[in-house]
Write an enzyme that holds these catalytic residues in place. Structure first.
Site, PDB file in Angstrom:
ATOM      1  N   HIS A  26       0.835  -1.214   0.000  1.00 11.01           N
ATOM      2  CA  HIS A  26       0.000   0.000   0.000  1.00 11.01           C
ATOM      3  C   HIS A  26       0.872   1.268   0.000  1.00 11.01           C
ATOM      4  CE1 HIS A  26      -3.195  -2.738   1.137  1.00 11.01           C
ATOM      5  NE2 HIS A  26      -2.799  -2.871   2.367  1.00 11.01           N
TER       6      HIS A  26
ATOM      7  N   ASP B 107      -4.901  -9.270   0.284  1.00  7.74           N
ATOM      8  CA  ASP B 107      -4.974  -8.535   1.538  1.00  7.74           C
ATOM      9  C   ASP B 107      -6.143  -8.960   2.431  1.00  7.74           C
ATOM     10  OD1 ASP B 107      -4.587  -6.668   3.515  1.00  7.74           O
ATOM     11  OD2 ASP B 107      -4.842  -4.897   2.276  1.00  7.74           O
TER      12      ASP B 107
HETATM   13 ZN    ZN Z   1      -2.425  -5.580   4.989  1.00  7.51          ZN
END
Ligand code: ZN
Length: 454
Positions: free
Chosen positions: A270, A321
């Protein structure tokens, strides 16, 4: 094993009638079949996908946090629900969830997963006599399912920048560095008994780990394995960037670039909120951007600057994720679509050398994923691990009539899973779309879901 592939996506492009020789999990030779015989013939073979970012237990509450509330919902309200949920999970539960998840991953074309594993202690937050008890549940799930595992134990120390004390919901995550390093060593020992596994580390984030702890954890894992992968959540939310600026007077990626020697073994998960110089810094150091398009959309994180990062030669990988989607096709589709929506253009994530968006994305994601695990996998080439997918050629014949469009059709147009067989480390783990433990795993998982409350 000698596999005759009628059509196969090699590192350099599509090839026909190749004989792939596989021994001890590796591709040892690829050559035109000519008059040689084979053990098995498959029509359409591509490299398996690597899932560079997973929190397995989160699969069990995917879909449980999609209801609006009066105060409004955000990443942080989602996290509160997630904390409440994970407080109920035993090691046995974690294994049931991960087994189900990993079977789903295999069916959708992921052949390896990097597990960002932070649920370390028991339900009361007490340390298990054997530190790796929860990690072992994940190793067992990888063994049951047959997926390759890169175990990344997570170092989690604080609830926020400035070494803030952890909150109650974080009790199961917390270790001091000495205990954490011991956990990493225990996980490395487990790789002796669990096939096709390796170990790195995951300092959770700059908000959860201080500089001294980060350095000690890195030097310990580097002493065990100088190529061990290191993953970190880096800039998922704007609030995280603002807090980092307030504490360090630097943006998170910039702080990392200035304070830690990043290299090709680092994977920045991210790296959503980065400026131009941070983007160029990641590329210059050869670090990997771990992008999770469906989770980043689901959590309202923001959009990674893929167009610029890819155009400038950055290395990247994809992850599922939170497992709101367990499907590499959907990750790649949304990686491209997010850019089309922003730029109001089409066919963006391709290169002049490789104009097929689907093929470019699939091959790059698989190769970058292999690098994010610190292993030789992600491509079909001599010396690489034999992680292969056999596509459903009958289904895909409804979408594409030539190699040129095949992966574009798979990534953008296919409406149902298009994978017939999956080979991991030289072994077939999915055959004719079936996994031998699927029914049993699904029953156990459904029963567990019935018991848990969100
Ligand atoms: Zn994560």
């Amino acid at each position: 094993m000698k596999l005759h592939a009628k059509n196969i996506l090699l590192a350099q492009g599509w090839a026909q009638d190749q004989l792939v020789t596989i021994a001890q999990g590796k591709i040892v030779n690829i050559e035109p079949i000519g008059s040689q015989t084979s053990d098995v013939t498959k029509a359409l073979v591509i490299p398996g996908m690597v899932n560079c970012h997973s929190h397995a237990f989160q699969r069990a509450f995917a879909g449980f946090s999609e209801q609006g509330s009066e105060q409004g919902d955000s990443f942080w309200t989602w996290r509160a629900i997630m904390y409440k949920f994970l407080a109920q999970l035993s090691a046995q539960d974690a294994q049931v969830i991960a087994t189900q998840l990993y079977i789903e991953m295999l069916k959708m074309g992921y052949t390896r997963v990097a597990e960002f594993h932070y649920l370390h202690h028991d339900i009361d937050g007490q340390t298990y006599p054997e530190l790796s008890t929860m990690a072992k549940a994940i190793f067992d799930a990888s063994k049951n399912s047959g997926i390759g595992l890169t175990m990344l134990p997570v170092l989690y120390r604080h609830s926020g920048f400035g070494e803030q004390a952890p909150n109650e919901g974080q009790a199961r995550f917390i270790n001091d560095v000495v205990q954490f390093n011991q956990l990493v060593s225990e996980c490395v020992e487990l790789t002796d008994t669990y096939e096709n596994t390796n170990v790195g580390i995951a300092p959770h984030s700059l908000r959860a780990v201080d500089k001294a702890s980060l350095e000690k954890a890195v030097s310990h894992v580097r002493a065990l394995d100088e190529h061990a992968p290191i993953h970190i959540h880096i800039a998922e939310q704007q609030k995280e960037v603002d807090d980092c600026l307030a504490h360090y007077q630097k943006r998170p990626v910039q702080w990392l670039l200035d304070n830690i020697e990043l290299d090709q073994h680092w994977c920045l998960i991210h790296a959503t909120h980065i400026d131009e110089s941070e983007r160029q810094g990641i590329i210059k150091q050869g670090a990997i951007a771990g992008i999770c398009p469906t989770t980043e959309a689901n959590l309202g994180d923001g959009i990674f600057p893929s167009t610029e990062f890819i155009a400038e030669g950055g290395t990247w990988a994809i992850g599922s994720d939170s497992h709101i989607s367990v499907n590499p096709v959907e990750e790649l589709r949304w990686l491209e679509y997010a850019q089309r929506l922003i730029k109001q253009q089409r066919a963006i994530l391709a290169t002049p050398k490789q104009p097929s968006v689907g093929r470019h994305l699939w091959q790059h994601a698989a190769k970058g994923g292999g690098q994010s695990c610190g292993l030789q996998l992600g491509e079909i080439a001599i010396g690489q691990q034999a992680d292969l997918l056999v596509l459903d050629s009958e289904l895909l014949s409804c979408y594409a009539n030539s190699d040129q469009h095949l992966l574009d059709s798979l990534v953008f147009a296919s409406q149902q899973p298009a994978i017939d067989d999956v080979m991991v480390n030289g072994q077939w783990v999915i055959e004719r779309k079936q996994h031998k433990l699927a029914e049993q795993s699904q029953a156990q998982f459904a029963q567990l879901l019935g018991r848990l409350s969100a």
